[in-house]
Design a protein around this motif. Structure first.
Motif, PDB file in Angstrom:
ATOM      1  N   GLY A  43     -79.735  42.991   8.868  1.00 62.54           N
ATOM      2  CA  GLY A  43     -79.506  43.927   9.960  1.00 62.54           C
ATOM      3  C   GLY A  43     -78.903  43.256  11.181  1.00 62.54           C
ATOM      4  N   ILE A  44     -78.128  43.996  11.922  1.00 59.70           N
ATOM      5  CA  ILE A  44     -77.541  43.487  13.164  1.00 59.70           C
ATOM      6  C   ILE A  44     -78.498  43.744  14.324  1.00 59.70           C
ATOM      7  CG2 ILE A  44     -75.638  43.749  14.813  1.00 59.70           C
ATOM      8  CD1 ILE A  44     -73.849  44.372  12.345  1.00 59.70           C
ATOM      9  N   GLU A  45     -78.881  45.012  14.506  1.00 59.77           N
ATOM     10  CA  GLU A  45     -79.823  45.330  15.576  1.00 59.77           C
ATOM     11  C   GLU A  45     -81.224  44.807  15.279  1.00 59.77           C
ATOM     12  OE1 GLU A  45     -76.462  48.148  15.740  1.00 59.77           O
ATOM     13  OE2 GLU A  45     -77.809  47.558  14.130  1.00 59.77           O
ATOM     14  N   ALA A  46     -81.554  44.715  14.008  1.00 62.78           N
ATOM     15  CA  ALA A  46     -82.871  44.216  13.577  1.00 62.78           C
ATOM     16  C   ALA A  46     -82.650  43.130  12.523  1.00 62.78           C
ATOM     17  CB  ALA A  46     -83.717  45.359  13.033  1.00 62.78           C
ATOM     18  N   PRO A  47     -82.294  41.907  12.951  1.00 57.42           N
ATOM     19  CA  PRO A  47     -81.983  40.845  11.994  1.00 57.42           C
ATOM     20  C   PRO A  47     -83.169  40.418  11.134  1.00 57.42           C
ATOM     21  CG  PRO A  47     -82.004  39.986  14.227  1.00 57.42           C
ATOM     22  CD  PRO A  47     -82.134  41.473  14.335  1.00 57.42           C
TER      23      PRO A  47
END
Length: 98
Positions: A43-47
Motif C-alpha cells: 500500500g502507498i497510504e498504508a505501507p
C-alpha cells in the motif's frame, strides 16, 4: 474469473523480509489447481498493508481447493510471523483486464 483479494497487515519493519518470504512460497500458490495469476502490492497510504490479488478460475479452486491443501498450510505457516493482525480475505467476480 474470480479474484481473491487479501489484505495482509504486516509489521512494517519486516516489509523486505516479508517480500522475500512471499517470493519463496509463491510457487506453492502458482501450482494450485485453477490458479490464473497474482499480484502482490504494498500500500502507498498504508505501507504496512500488502494487497494480494489472486485470479482463480472458480471460487471452488480457491476455497475449499487451495485453502484446504497442504500447500496452503505451508504457505501460511511461512508468512504468519510477519502478520501484525489477521488478514482480511474476500472475493469478487469479473473479467480480466485487457
Amino acid at each position: 474469473m474470480i479474484y481473491e483479494i487479501a489484505l495482509l497487515p504486516i509489521h512494517i519493519e519486516q516489509a523486505n523480509a516479508f517480500k522475500h518470504a512471499f517470493a519463496e512460497v509463491a510457487p506453492l500458490l502458482c501450482r494450485a489447481k485453477g490458479y490464473a495469476g497474482h499480484m502482490l502490492a504494498q500500500g502507498i497510504e498504508a505501507p504496512e498493508v500488502f494487497n494480494l490479488i489472486v485470479q482463480w478460475e472458480s471460487l471452488e479452486d480457491h476455497t475449499p481447493g487451495f485453502e484446504a491443501s497442504e500447500d496452503h498450510r505451508v504457505f501460511m505457516l511461512r508468512l504468519e510471523e510477519f502478520f501484525a493482525d489477521e488478514p482480511t480475505v474476500y472475493h469478487i467476480e469479473g473479467a480480466g483486464i485487457g
